[in-house]
Scaffold this motif. Structure first.
Motif, mmCIF file in Angstrom:
data_model
loop_
_atom_site.group_PDB
_atom_site.id
_atom_site.type_symbol
_atom_site.label_atom_id
_atom_site.label_comp_id
_atom_site.label_asym_id
_atom_site.label_seq_id
_atom_site.Cartn_x
_atom_site.Cartn_y
_atom_site.Cartn_z
ATOM 1 N N MET A 1 0.827 -1.186 0.000
ATOM 2 C CA MET A 1 0.000 0.000 0.000
ATOM 3 C C MET A 1 0.879 1.260 0.000
ATOM 4 N N ALA A 2 0.434 2.254 -0.728
ATOM 5 C CA ALA A 2 1.195 3.495 -0.861
ATOM 6 C C ALA A 2 0.412 4.656 -0.253
ATOM 7 N N ASN A 3 1.138 5.602 0.321
ATOM 8 C CA ASN A 3 0.463 6.776 0.864
ATOM 9 C C ASN A 3 0.214 7.790 -0.249
ATOM 10 N N LEU A 4 -0.474 8.860 0.068
ATOM 11 C CA LEU A 4 -0.865 9.856 -0.921
ATOM 12 C C LEU A 4 0.341 10.488 -1.603
ATOM 13 N N GLU A 5 1.326 10.918 -0.841
ATOM 14 C CA GLU A 5 2.494 11.586 -1.417
ATOM 15 C C GLU A 5 3.229 10.679 -2.400
ATOM 16 N N MET A 6 3.433 9.424 -2.015
ATOM 17 C CA MET A 6 4.110 8.470 -2.901
ATOM 18 C C MET A 6 3.299 8.230 -4.166
ATOM 19 N N GLN A 80 -3.796 17.680 -25.045
ATOM 20 C CA GLN A 80 -3.727 17.038 -23.728
ATOM 21 C C GLN A 80 -4.734 15.902 -23.631
ATOM 22 N N TYR A 81 -4.449 14.984 -22.716
ATOM 23 C CA TYR A 81 -5.415 13.995 -22.248
ATOM 24 C C TYR A 81 -5.671 14.312 -20.784
ATOM 25 N N HIS A 82 -6.915 14.183 -20.354
ATOM 26 C CA HIS A 82 -7.264 14.295 -18.946
ATOM 27 C C HIS A 82 -7.926 12.985 -18.549
ATOM 28 N N LEU A 83 -7.333 12.299 -17.586
ATOM 29 C CA LEU A 83 -7.867 11.034 -17.079
ATOM 30 C C LEU A 83 -8.431 11.239 -15.688
ATOM 31 N N ILE A 84 -9.627 10.725 -15.480
ATOM 32 C CA ILE A 84 -10.272 10.781 -14.170
ATOM 33 C C ILE A 84 -10.557 9.340 -13.768
ATOM 34 N N ARG A 85 -10.036 8.923 -12.636
ATOM 35 C CA ARG A 85 -10.202 7.541 -12.189
ATOM 36 C C ARG A 85 -10.773 7.513 -10.769
ATOM 37 N N PRO A 86 -12.080 7.211 -10.633
ATOM 38 C CA PRO A 86 -12.664 7.084 -9.289
ATOM 39 C C PRO A 86 -12.023 5.923 -8.530
ATOM 40 N N LEU A 87 -11.765 6.137 -7.255
ATOM 41 C CA LEU A 87 -11.187 5.082 -6.431
ATOM 42 C C LEU A 87 -12.267 4.069 -6.077
ATOM 43 N N THR A 88 -11.891 2.803 -6.118
ATOM 44 C CA THR A 88 -12.857 1.739 -5.863
ATOM 45 C C THR A 88 -12.614 1.024 -4.544
ATOM 46 N N THR A 89 -11.534 1.365 -3.862
ATOM 47 C CA THR A 89 -11.260 0.713 -2.588
ATOM 48 C C THR A 89 -12.250 1.198 -1.533
ATOM 49 N N GLN A 90 -12.412 0.425 -0.494
ATOM 50 C CA GLN A 90 -13.367 0.761 0.562
ATOM 51 C C GLN A 90 -13.066 2.128 1.178
ATOM 52 N N THR A 91 -11.779 2.414 1.424
ATOM 53 C CA THR A 91 -11.422 3.689 2.051
ATOM 54 C C THR A 91 -11.356 4.829 1.035
ATOM 55 N N GLY A 92 -11.385 4.499 -0.247
ATOM 56 C CA GLY A 92 -11.274 5.520 -1.274
ATOM 57 C C GLY A 92 -12.583 5.953 -1.893
ATOM 58 N N ARG A 93 -13.684 5.378 -1.460
ATOM 59 C CA ARG A 93 -14.991 5.738 -2.032
ATOM 60 C C ARG A 93 -15.225 7.235 -1.873
ATOM 61 N N GLY A 94 -15.716 7.859 -2.946
ATOM 62 C CA GLY A 94 -15.966 9.291 -2.913
ATOM 63 C C GLY A 94 -14.778 10.121 -3.358
ATOM 64 N N ARG A 117 -2.941 0.894 -11.587
ATOM 65 C CA ARG A 117 -2.064 0.280 -10.592
ATOM 66 C C ARG A 117 -1.863 1.202 -9.387
ATOM 67 N N ILE A 118 -1.686 2.486 -9.643
ATOM 68 C CA ILE A 118 -1.516 3.465 -8.563
ATOM 69 C C ILE A 118 -2.772 3.521 -7.704
ATOM 70 N N GLU A 119 -3.921 3.552 -8.359
ATOM 71 C CA GLU A 119 -5.202 3.611 -7.637
ATOM 72 C C GLU A 119 -5.380 2.391 -6.741
ATOM 73 N N ALA A 120 -5.024 1.216 -7.249
ATOM 74 C CA ALA A 120 -5.184 -0.018 -6.469
ATOM 75 C C ALA A 120 -4.282 -0.031 -5.234
ATOM 76 N N ALA A 121 -3.123 0.589 -5.323
ATOM 77 C CA ALA A 121 -2.169 0.564 -4.213
ATOM 78 C C ALA A 121 -2.353 1.724 -3.233
ATOM 79 N N LEU A 122 -3.106 2.734 -3.623
ATOM 80 C CA LEU A 122 -3.250 3.933 -2.796
ATOM 81 C C LEU A 122 -4.029 3.635 -1.525
ATOM 82 N N GLU A 123 -3.442 4.006 -0.415
ATOM 83 C CA GLU A 123 -4.093 3.839 0.888
ATOM 84 C C GLU A 123 -4.476 5.216 1.410
ATOM 85 N N VAL A 124 -5.779 5.444 1.551
ATOM 86 C CA VAL A 124 -6.265 6.762 1.982
ATOM 87 C C VAL A 124 -6.697 6.683 3.432
#
Length: 124
Positions: A1-6, A80-94, A117-124
């Motif tokens: 799991m990765a923190n926000l800054e990482m 440019q490309y703009h990518l928006i990826r909603p978080l799907t983890t339990q702590t990342g909802r919203g 991959r970043i989204e899956a590892a992100l711990e909020v």
């Protein structure tokens, strides 16, 4: 799991990355941003893209697409490309990740893969 800054630093290492933000779409506030592009104000982009995410969520609700999750939303501009990826983890909802890419310097398929991959590892 990765923190926000990482996670933000890892997103900025994606080829062509101009800026990244983690956004709370209930408030429109960026919880974290990284990037130094003069072309994009990440806080303005966070608030404005919140409206887009909310609209898409409402549309999915109206269409009864309850068994589907948004993987990502792509906005293609001429430079440019703009990518928006909603978080799907339990702590990342919203929350969602927003990544702006320079179109000529990026590989869209690879950027989507790396952001997933970043989204899956992100711990909020």
């Amino acid at each position: 799991m990765a923190n926000l800054e990482m996670s933000l630093k890892e997103a900025m290492s994606i080829e062509g990355a101009m800026g990244v933000a983690l956004v709370d779409y209930s408030s429109g506030m960026a919880l974290g941003t990284l990037g130094d592009s003069a072309e994009i104000d990440l806080n303005v982009a966070a608030a404005a893209n919140t409206d887009l995410v909310r609209a898409k969520m409402r549309t999915m609700e109206m269409l009864n697409l309850h068994n589907n999750d948004i993987e990502d939303i792509l906005i293609s501009l001429t430079s440019q490309y703009h990518l928006i990826r909603p978080l799907t983890t339990q702590t990342g909802r919203g929350l969602f990740l927003y990544l702006a890419l320079n179109r000529t310097r990026s590989n869209l398929a690879m950027a989507r893969h790396q952001l997933k991959r970043i989204e899956a590892a992100l711990e909020v």
